[in-house]
Design a protein around this motif. Structure first.
Motif, PDB file in Angstrom:
ATOM      1  N   PRO A  55      14.404   3.511  -4.754  1.00  0.00           N
ATOM      2  CA  PRO A  55      13.315   3.836  -5.674  1.00  0.00           C
ATOM      3  C   PRO A  55      12.511   5.038  -5.180  1.00  0.00           C
ATOM      4  CG  PRO A  55      13.409   1.476  -5.283  1.00  0.00           C
ATOM      5  CD  PRO A  55      14.342   2.120  -4.289  1.00  0.00           C
ATOM      6  N   SER A  56      11.910   5.738  -6.106  1.00  0.00           N
ATOM      7  CA  SER A  56      11.222   6.990  -5.767  1.00  0.00           C
ATOM      8  C   SER A  56       9.891   6.782  -5.058  1.00  0.00           C
ATOM      9  CB  SER A  56      10.982   7.817  -7.046  1.00  0.00           C
ATOM     10  OG  SER A  56      10.148   7.100  -7.940  1.00  0.00           O
ATOM     11  N   GLN A  57       9.313   5.603  -5.174  1.00  0.00           N
ATOM     12  CA  GLN A  57       7.990   5.372  -4.606  1.00  0.00           C
ATOM     13  C   GLN A  57       7.963   3.980  -3.965  1.00  0.00           C
ATOM     14  OE1 GLN A  57       4.828   5.908  -7.448  1.00  0.00           O
ATOM     15  NE2 GLN A  57       3.242   6.175  -5.897  1.00  0.00           N
ATOM     16  N   MET A  58       8.610   3.842  -2.806  1.00  0.00           N
ATOM     17  CA  MET A  58       8.762   2.547  -2.160  1.00  0.00           C
ATOM     18  C   MET A  58       7.424   1.920  -1.776  1.00  0.00           C
ATOM     19  SD  MET A  58      11.857   1.449  -2.122  1.00  0.00           S
ATOM     20  CE  MET A  58      11.811   0.182  -0.860  1.00  0.00           C
ATOM     21  N   GLU A  59       6.401   2.740  -1.571  1.00  0.00           N
ATOM     22  CA  GLU A  59       5.100   2.210  -1.166  1.00  0.00           C
ATOM     23  C   GLU A  59       4.302   1.648  -2.338  1.00  0.00           C
ATOM     24  OE1 GLU A  59       4.356   6.493  -2.354  1.00  0.00           O
ATOM     25  OE2 GLU A  59       5.946   5.340  -1.358  1.00  0.00           O
ATOM     26  N   LEU A  60       4.840   1.775  -3.571  1.00  0.00           N
ATOM     27  CA  LEU A  60       4.082   1.364  -4.740  1.00  0.00           C
ATOM     28  C   LEU A  60       3.789  -0.133  -4.736  1.00  0.00           C
ATOM     29  CD1 LEU A  60       2.775   2.103  -7.426  1.00  0.00           C
ATOM     30  CD2 LEU A  60       4.998   1.820  -8.527  1.00  0.00           C
ATOM     31  N   MET A  61       4.730  -0.955  -4.269  1.00  0.00           N
ATOM     32  CA  MET A  61       4.499  -2.402  -4.276  1.00  0.00           C
ATOM     33  C   MET A  61       3.264  -2.763  -3.461  1.00  0.00           C
ATOM     34  SD  MET A  61       5.426  -5.270  -5.496  1.00  0.00           S
ATOM     35  CE  MET A  61       7.048  -4.863  -6.144  1.00  0.00           C
ATOM     36  N   GLU A  62       3.122  -2.176  -2.294  1.00  0.00           N
ATOM     37  CA  GLU A  62       1.947  -2.448  -1.468  1.00  0.00           C
ATOM     38  C   GLU A  62       0.677  -1.978  -2.169  1.00  0.00           C
ATOM     39  OE1 GLU A  62      -0.015  -1.274   2.878  1.00  0.00           O
ATOM     40  OE2 GLU A  62       2.022  -0.636   2.381  1.00  0.00           O
ATOM     41  N   LYS A  63       0.750  -0.822  -2.835  1.00  0.00           N
ATOM     42  CA  LYS A  63      -0.421  -0.304  -3.531  1.00  0.00           C
ATOM     43  C   LYS A  63      -0.791  -1.178  -4.732  1.00  0.00           C
ATOM     44  CE  LYS A  63      -0.028   4.520  -2.065  1.00  0.00           C
ATOM     45  NZ  LYS A  63       0.086   5.932  -2.472  1.00  0.00           N
ATOM     46  N   LEU A  64       0.221  -1.745  -5.389  1.00  0.00           N
ATOM     47  CA  LEU A  64      -0.057  -2.663  -6.492  1.00  0.00           C
ATOM     48  C   LEU A  64      -0.792  -3.898  -5.981  1.00  0.00           C
ATOM     49  CD1 LEU A  64       3.292  -2.658  -8.539  1.00  0.00           C
ATOM     50  CD2 LEU A  64       1.187  -1.456  -9.095  1.00  0.00           C
ATOM     51  N   SER A  65      -0.314  -4.449  -4.886  1.00  0.00           N
ATOM     52  CA  SER A  65      -0.889  -5.698  -4.375  1.00  0.00           C
ATOM     53  C   SER A  65      -2.285  -5.507  -3.801  1.00  0.00           C
ATOM     54  CB  SER A  65       0.032  -6.303  -3.315  1.00  0.00           C
ATOM     55  OG  SER A  65       0.122  -5.467  -2.184  1.00  0.00           O
ATOM     56  N   THR A  66      -2.650  -4.281  -3.461  1.00  0.00           N
ATOM     57  CA  THR A  66      -3.977  -4.028  -2.879  1.00  0.00           C
ATOM     58  C   THR A  66      -4.958  -3.418  -3.875  1.00  0.00           C
ATOM     59  OG1 THR A  66      -3.223  -1.853  -2.059  1.00  0.00           O
ATOM     60  CG2 THR A  66      -3.070  -3.732  -0.543  1.00  0.00           C
ATOM     61  N   TYR A  83      -8.814   0.222 -21.452  1.00  0.00           N
ATOM     62  CA  TYR A  83      -9.873   0.335 -20.458  1.00  0.00           C
ATOM     63  C   TYR A  83      -9.625   1.556 -19.565  1.00  0.00           C
ATOM     64  CZ  TYR A  83     -10.898  -4.509 -21.777  1.00  0.00           C
ATOM     65  OH  TYR A  83     -11.211  -5.651 -22.468  1.00  0.00           O
ATOM     66  N   PRO A  84     -10.061   2.761 -20.013  1.00  0.00           N
ATOM     67  CA  PRO A  84      -9.775   3.991 -19.271  1.00  0.00           C
ATOM     68  C   PRO A  84     -10.316   4.004 -17.839  1.00  0.00           C
ATOM     69  CG  PRO A  84     -10.528   4.496 -21.487  1.00  0.00           C
ATOM     70  CD  PRO A  84     -10.753   3.036 -21.283  1.00  0.00           C
ATOM     71  N   LYS A  85     -11.461   3.365 -17.588  1.00  0.00           N
ATOM     72  CA  LYS A  85     -12.025   3.375 -16.239  1.00  0.00           C
ATOM     73  C   LYS A  85     -11.126   2.636 -15.252  1.00  0.00           C
ATOM     74  CE  LYS A  85     -16.903   3.916 -17.483  1.00  0.00           C
ATOM     75  NZ  LYS A  85     -18.271   3.327 -17.396  1.00  0.00           N
ATOM     76  N   ILE A  86     -10.594   1.493 -15.675  1.00  0.00           N
ATOM     77  CA  ILE A  86      -9.670   0.753 -14.807  1.00  0.00           C
ATOM     78  C   ILE A  86      -8.394   1.574 -14.605  1.00  0.00           C
ATOM     79  CG2 ILE A  86      -8.412  -1.402 -14.458  1.00  0.00           C
ATOM     80  CD1 ILE A  86     -10.342  -2.773 -16.335  1.00  0.00           C
ATOM     81  N   GLU A  87      -7.931   2.197 -15.659  1.00  0.00           N
ATOM     82  CA  GLU A  87      -6.723   3.013 -15.571  1.00  0.00           C
ATOM     83  C   GLU A  87      -6.909   4.159 -14.575  1.00  0.00           C
ATOM     84  OE1 GLU A  87      -6.005   2.125 -20.320  1.00  0.00           O
ATOM     85  OE2 GLU A  87      -6.322   4.183 -19.647  1.00  0.00           O
ATOM     86  N   ASP A  88      -8.055   4.832 -14.660  1.00  0.00           N
ATOM     87  CA  ASP A  88      -8.314   5.954 -13.753  1.00  0.00           C
ATOM     88  C   ASP A  88      -8.361   5.486 -12.300  1.00  0.00           C
ATOM     89  OD1 ASP A  88      -8.442   7.705 -15.878  1.00  0.00           O
ATOM     90  OD2 ASP A  88     -10.633   7.666 -16.017  1.00  0.00           O
ATOM     91  N   GLU A  89      -9.001   4.348 -12.046  1.00  0.00           N
ATOM     92  CA  GLU A  89      -9.066   3.812 -10.685  1.00  0.00           C
ATOM     93  C   GLU A  89      -7.670   3.465 -10.177  1.00  0.00           C
ATOM     94  OE1 GLU A  89     -11.531   3.269  -8.514  1.00  0.00           O
ATOM     95  OE2 GLU A  89     -13.148   4.067  -9.755  1.00  0.00           O
ATOM     96  N   PHE A  90      -6.856   2.896 -11.059  1.00  0.00           N
ATOM     97  CA  PHE A  90      -5.487   2.534 -10.669  1.00  0.00           C
ATOM     98  C   PHE A  90      -4.664   3.773 -10.348  1.00  0.00           C
ATOM     99  CE2 PHE A  90      -1.029   1.909 -11.766  1.00  0.00           C
ATOM    100  CZ  PHE A  90      -0.702   0.814 -10.989  1.00  0.00           C
ATOM    101  N   ILE A  91      -4.767   4.786 -11.186  1.00  0.00           N
ATOM    102  CA  ILE A  91      -4.018   6.031 -10.974  1.00  0.00           C
ATOM    103  C   ILE A  91      -4.388   6.658  -9.637  1.00  0.00           C
ATOM    104  CG2 ILE A  91      -3.774   8.408 -11.817  1.00  0.00           C
ATOM    105  CD1 ILE A  91      -4.012   7.197 -14.681  1.00  0.00           C
ATOM    106  N   ALA A  92      -5.678   6.649  -9.315  1.00  0.00           N
ATOM    107  CA  ALA A  92      -6.130   7.219  -8.043  1.00  0.00           C
ATOM    108  C   ALA A  92      -5.650   6.381  -6.860  1.00  0.00           C
ATOM    109  CB  ALA A  92      -7.653   7.325  -8.033  1.00  0.00           C
ATOM    110  N   HIS A  93      -5.736   5.056  -6.985  1.00  0.00           N
ATOM    111  CA  HIS A  93      -5.363   4.165  -5.889  1.00  0.00           C
ATOM    112  C   HIS A  93      -3.878   4.253  -5.546  1.00  0.00           C
ATOM    113  CE1 HIS A  93      -5.477   0.545  -3.362  1.00  0.00           C
ATOM    114  NE2 HIS A  93      -4.365   0.170  -3.989  1.00  0.00           N
ATOM    115  N   THR A  94      -3.052   4.384  -6.563  1.00  0.00           N
ATOM    116  CA  THR A  94      -1.603   4.367  -6.361  1.00  0.00           C
ATOM    117  C   THR A  94      -0.988   5.753  -6.229  1.00  0.00           C
ATOM    118  OG1 THR A  94      -1.248   4.308  -8.767  1.00  0.00           O
ATOM    119  CG2 THR A  94      -1.322   2.189  -7.610  1.00  0.00           C
ATOM    120  N   SER A  95      -1.810   6.805  -6.343  1.00  0.00           N
ATOM    121  CA  SER A  95      -1.275   8.176  -6.389  1.00  0.00           C
ATOM    122  C   SER A  95      -0.166   8.256  -7.435  1.00  0.00           C
ATOM    123  CB  SER A  95      -0.743   8.592  -5.015  1.00  0.00           C
ATOM    124  OG  SER A  95      -1.741   8.494  -4.027  1.00  0.00           O
ATOM    125  N   TRP A  96      -0.492   7.803  -8.632  1.00  0.00           N
ATOM    126  CA  TRP A  96       0.489   7.642  -9.716  1.00  0.00           C
ATOM    127  C   TRP A  96       1.215   8.949  -9.998  1.00  0.00           C
ATOM    128  CZ3 TRP A  96       2.527   3.395 -11.531  1.00  0.00           C
ATOM    129  CH2 TRP A  96       3.213   3.415 -12.741  1.00  0.00           C
TER     130      TRP A  96
END
Length: 288
Positions: free
Chosen positions: A213-224, A152-165
């Motif tokens: 870890p290199s991206q400590m804020e990732l957990m919060e971004k995952l949960s939101t 599902y590329p659309k969900i992937e793109d939204e996730f990448i943008a939201h988390t600053s992957w």
């Protein structure tokens, strides 16, 4: 096309290389567990056991429950091991070992993961059950294979943008479970989830012991993170790999999770073995 010995590795006794299994050793309904000790935790419920084999972390029991033949196999931890297990299970039923050629008739497998997980939403109770309707994989396994329109590329793109992957990491990929198997386990006792599959337990899941870890804020971004009505619910380490290879190889797959931790509240189960056993009984009752 005949597969070369270095591609399809067969042991001297005719068994597949890593799993040490013969084609007749497995059923078409297969339960996967990470921990080798959990194989017995499942097979102790069988009426009879006809096969007990093991090599490395891969232990297999095949038996019968209420007349249904079932195999349970340990995978170890991680999608790298899933790559081995799913490919070799498929080879056992869809490749002729004597001629090293693909069989004309495809045999589908029903693959059910029973595993533990950590919730990332505060409203998910400890010791509850969760079925991974969707999974997002951070492991990159899917990208090593040719694949068309299963993700599902659309969900992937939204996730990448939201988390600053981080672009140094593999592109996340989103897959869904087998609706056929999902319906078998779906009732009011189990929650439908959107599962994140991580490549490790510590840094990749933002746990800090002695290395930050290199991206400590990732957990919060995952949960939101959310996409329409989808919201990430939990973390584990195998589901995306199982869904990826099952779909590419033409098998049905579903991941059942026992919530033993909640990263949002900091809780951990006081009775994880008992809770996992309850999930095993829940699974077997519906299979048999």
């Amino acid at each position: 096309m005949q597969l070369k010995p270095a591609e399809l590795i067969i042991n001297e006794d005719g068994s597949i290389y890593h799993l040490n299994l013969l084609p007749e050793d497995i059923a078409t309904t297969i339960i996967t567990v990470g921990d080798p000790d959990r194989v017995h935790q499942v097979s102790k419920h069988f009426d009879t056991i006809e096969v007990k084999k093991g090599k490395r972390e891969f232990h297999t029991h095949t038996g019968h429950l209420n007349g249904k033949r079932i195999s349970v196999i340990s995978t170890g931890i991680g999608t790298d091991n899933i790559d081995i297990v799913l490919n070799e299970l498929d080879a056992l039923v869809n490749i002729d070992f004597k001629t090293r050629t693909l069989k004309e008739n495809h045999t589908p497998l029903n693959i059910i993961r029973i595993g533990t997980t950590g919730a990332i939403q505060p409203d998910i109770p400890i010791d509850s059950f969760l079925i991974s309707k969707y999974s997002i994989g951070f492991d990159g396994l899917l990208h090593y294979y040719e694949h068309n329109e299963i993700n599902y590329p659309k969900i992937e793109d939204e996730f990448i943008a939201h988390t600053s992957w981080d672009t140094n990491k593999a592109r996340p990929y989103v897959l869904s479970y087998s609706e056929k198997l999902g319906e078998l386990f779906n009732d009011n006792r189990i929650r439908l989830g959107f599962t994140a599959t991580n490549t490790g337990f510590y840094g990749p899941q933002q746990r800090q012991l002695r290395i930050k870890p290199s991206q400590m804020e990732l957990m919060e971004k995952l949960s939101t993170f959310g996409y329409n009505d989808l919201k990430l619910t939990n973390l584990e380490m195998e589901t995306s790999g199982i869904y990826a290879l099952a779909q590419l190889l033409g098998h049905e797959a579903v991941s059942l999770n026992c919530v033993v931790a909640n990263r949002s509240t900091g809780e951990f189960s006081a009775t994880p073995a008992e809770s996992v056993d309850n999930l095993i009984e829940y699974c077997l009752k519906r299979l048999a």
